[in-house]
Motif scaffolding. Structure first.
Motif, PDB file in Angstrom:
ATOM      1  N   ASN A  46     -11.696   5.782  15.801  1.00  0.00           N
ATOM      2  CA  ASN A  46     -10.921   5.636  16.923  1.00  0.00           C
ATOM      3  C   ASN A  46     -12.184   5.548  18.038  1.00  0.00           C
ATOM      4  O   ASN A  46     -12.754   6.527  18.496  1.00  0.00           O
ATOM      5  N   ARG A  47     -12.474   4.249  18.172  1.00  0.00           N
ATOM      6  CA  ARG A  47     -13.560   4.051  19.145  1.00  0.00           C
ATOM      7  C   ARG A  47     -14.840   5.095  18.391  1.00  0.00           C
ATOM      8  O   ARG A  47     -15.120   4.482  17.438  1.00  0.00           O
ATOM      9  N   SER A  48     -15.408   5.785  19.249  1.00  0.00           N
ATOM     10  CA  SER A  48     -16.539   6.351  18.861  1.00  0.00           C
ATOM     11  C   SER A  48     -16.337   7.727  18.027  1.00  0.00           C
ATOM     12  O   SER A  48     -17.260   8.331  17.877  1.00  0.00           O
ATOM     13  N   GLU A  49     -15.050   8.119  17.828  1.00  0.00           N
ATOM     14  CA  GLU A  49     -14.827   9.324  17.344  1.00  0.00           C
ATOM     15  C   GLU A  49     -14.024   9.266  15.947  1.00  0.00           C
ATOM     16  O   GLU A  49     -13.614   8.182  15.716  1.00  0.00           O
ATOM     17  N   PHE A  50     -14.508  10.225  15.286  1.00  0.00           N
ATOM     18  CA  PHE A  50     -13.934  10.087  13.807  1.00  0.00           C
ATOM     19  C   PHE A  50     -13.311  11.520  13.202  1.00  0.00           C
ATOM     20  O   PHE A  50     -13.944  12.030  12.479  1.00  0.00           O
ATOM     21  N   PRO A  51     -12.394  11.815  13.763  1.00  0.00           N
ATOM     22  CA  PRO A  51     -11.510  12.889  13.518  1.00  0.00           C
ATOM     23  C   PRO A  51     -11.316  12.889  11.784  1.00  0.00           C
ATOM     24  O   PRO A  51     -10.910  11.846  11.336  1.00  0.00           O
ATOM     25  N   ALA A  52     -11.259  14.102  11.395  1.00  0.00           N
ATOM     26  CA  ALA A  52     -10.921  14.091   9.747  1.00  0.00           C
ATOM     27  C   ALA A  52      -9.917  15.239   9.670  1.00  0.00           C
ATOM     28  O   ALA A  52     -10.389  16.342  10.067  1.00  0.00           O
ATOM     29  N   GLY A  53      -8.812  15.134   9.037  1.00  0.00           N
ATOM     30  CA  GLY A  53      -7.847  16.164   9.002  1.00  0.00           C
ATOM     31  C   GLY A  53      -6.863  16.567  10.224  1.00  0.00           C
ATOM     32  O   GLY A  53      -7.150  15.748  11.099  1.00  0.00           O
ATOM     33  N   ARG A  54      -5.883  16.836   9.501  1.00  0.00           N
ATOM     34  CA  ARG A  54      -4.716  16.820  10.601  1.00  0.00           C
ATOM     35  C   ARG A  54      -5.254  17.634  11.952  1.00  0.00           C
ATOM     36  O   ARG A  54      -4.907  17.385  13.186  1.00  0.00           O
ATOM     37  N   GLY A 115       4.179   7.905   1.355  1.00  0.00           N
ATOM     38  CA  GLY A 115       4.326   7.404   2.730  1.00  0.00           C
ATOM     39  C   GLY A 115       3.463   7.964   3.992  1.00  0.00           C
ATOM     40  O   GLY A 115       3.830   7.744   5.022  1.00  0.00           O
ATOM     41  N   PHE A 116       2.657   9.015   3.722  1.00  0.00           N
ATOM     42  CA  PHE A 116       1.845   9.554   4.579  1.00  0.00           C
ATOM     43  C   PHE A 116       0.494   8.768   4.959  1.00  0.00           C
ATOM     44  O   PHE A 116       0.063   8.239   3.917  1.00  0.00           O
ATOM     45  N   MET A 117       0.010   8.728   6.099  1.00  0.00           N
ATOM     46  CA  MET A 117      -1.103   7.853   6.433  1.00  0.00           C
ATOM     47  C   MET A 117      -2.206   8.676   6.057  1.00  0.00           C
ATOM     48  O   MET A 117      -2.529   9.643   6.679  1.00  0.00           O
ATOM     49  N   MET A 118      -3.240   8.083   5.068  1.00  0.00           N
ATOM     50  CA  MET A 118      -4.534   8.661   4.645  1.00  0.00           C
ATOM     51  C   MET A 118      -5.637   8.092   5.588  1.00  0.00           C
ATOM     52  O   MET A 118      -6.517   8.845   5.953  1.00  0.00           O
ATOM     53  N   ARG A 119      -5.293   6.879   5.878  1.00  0.00           N
ATOM     54  CA  ARG A 119      -6.581   6.367   6.741  1.00  0.00           C
ATOM     55  C   ARG A 119      -6.144   5.769   8.006  1.00  0.00           C
ATOM     56  O   ARG A 119      -5.297   4.874   7.822  1.00  0.00           O
ATOM     57  N   ARG A 120      -6.981   5.776   9.043  1.00  0.00           N
ATOM     58  CA  ARG A 120      -6.410   4.990  10.197  1.00  0.00           C
ATOM     59  C   ARG A 120      -7.758   4.537  10.752  1.00  0.00           C
ATOM     60  O   ARG A 120      -8.668   5.305  11.270  1.00  0.00           O
ATOM     61  N   PHE A 121      -8.056   3.338  11.039  1.00  0.00           N
ATOM     62  CA  PHE A 121      -9.183   2.797  11.536  1.00  0.00           C
ATOM     63  C   PHE A 121      -8.657   1.942  12.803  1.00  0.00           C
ATOM     64  O   PHE A 121      -7.893   0.892  12.737  1.00  0.00           O
ATOM     65  N   ALA A 122      -9.350   2.025  14.045  1.00  0.00           N
ATOM     66  CA  ALA A 122      -8.834   1.651  15.131  1.00  0.00           C
ATOM     67  C   ALA A 122     -10.037   1.114  15.974  1.00  0.00           C
ATOM     68  O   ALA A 122     -10.996   1.666  16.077  1.00  0.00           O
ATOM     69  N   SER A 123     -10.002  -0.075  16.630  1.00  0.00           N
ATOM     70  CA  SER A 123     -10.852  -0.750  17.394  1.00  0.00           C
ATOM     71  C   SER A 123     -10.003  -1.128  18.766  1.00  0.00           C
ATOM     72  O   SER A 123      -8.892  -1.839  18.713  1.00  0.00           O
ATOM     73  N   ILE A 124     -10.528  -0.652  19.734  1.00  0.00           N
ATOM     74  CA  ILE A 124      -9.773  -0.760  20.992  1.00  0.00           C
ATOM     75  C   ILE A 124     -10.818  -1.084  22.095  1.00  0.00           C
ATOM     76  O   ILE A 124     -11.787  -0.610  22.365  1.00  0.00           O
ATOM     77  N   ASN A 125     -10.278  -1.837  23.157  1.00  0.00           N
ATOM     78  CA  ASN A 125     -10.750  -2.133  24.384  1.00  0.00           C
ATOM     79  C   ASN A 125     -10.049  -1.942  25.591  1.00  0.00           C
ATOM     80  O   ASN A 125      -8.874  -2.191  25.511  1.00  0.00           O
TER      81      ASN A 125
END
Length: 155
Positions: A46-54, A115-125
């Motif tokens: 998410n932008r410049s952050e890379f959270p891993a795990g709930r 049905g659980f999301m494993m990966r989320r890659f976001a590009s945001i402006n």
């Protein structure tokens, strides 16, 4: 094992349903609610952050919504195949100085068979806007069904 329907493989209809469910959850601005749709070991960009795990995702969301005030989000299905969904989105918010922003972005999601999301890659402006340029005016929380979506708003 718990499931989060709709389950993959996604059709355009079930993917659109999953997108609206995600939009509704995020518009709650409740990290406790939102993290429950992700796997325990979910991986994000998410932008410049890379959270891993709930737990890291929870911390990220709490920081996000403490900064992005009066947050209102619209998501729209872009494409889907198998266990993946591509989404485009826009949200409006203001900072603690009162400056409004419209943030635009794209997300790529990957789900497990439950049905659980494993990966989320976001590009945001982020685009600074005047308050008079806002387009999202519903009361905080879920976007009403009759409120226009991104395409209808020309976004």
């Amino acid at each position: 094992m718990e499931t989060k329907p709709p389950l993959p493989p996604f059709t355009p209809e079930t993917a659109a349903q999953k997108v609206r469910m995600a939009e509704d959850a995020w518009n709650s601005r409740d990290p406790d609610r939102v993290v429950l749709v992700y796997t325990e070991d979910t991986v994000w960009r998410n932008r410049s952050e890379f959270p891993a795990g709930r737990e890291q995702v929870h911390q990220f969301l709490a920081r996000k919504w403490a900064k992005e005030l009066d947050y209102r989000l619209i998501k729209e299905l872009w494409a889907c195949t198998g266990n993946r969904i591509a989404v485009r989105f826009a949200y409006e918010w203001h900072d603690d100085s009162g400056q409004w922003f419209r943030s635009y972005g794209n997300e790529n999601w990957e789900f497990n068979e439950h049905g659980f999301m494993m990966r989320r890659f976001a590009s945001i402006n982020d685009l600074p806007i005047k308050e008079s340029e806002r387009k999202f005016f519903w009361p905080l929380g879920r976007r009403p069904d009759d409120h226009p979506g991104l395409s209808e708003l020309g976004l």
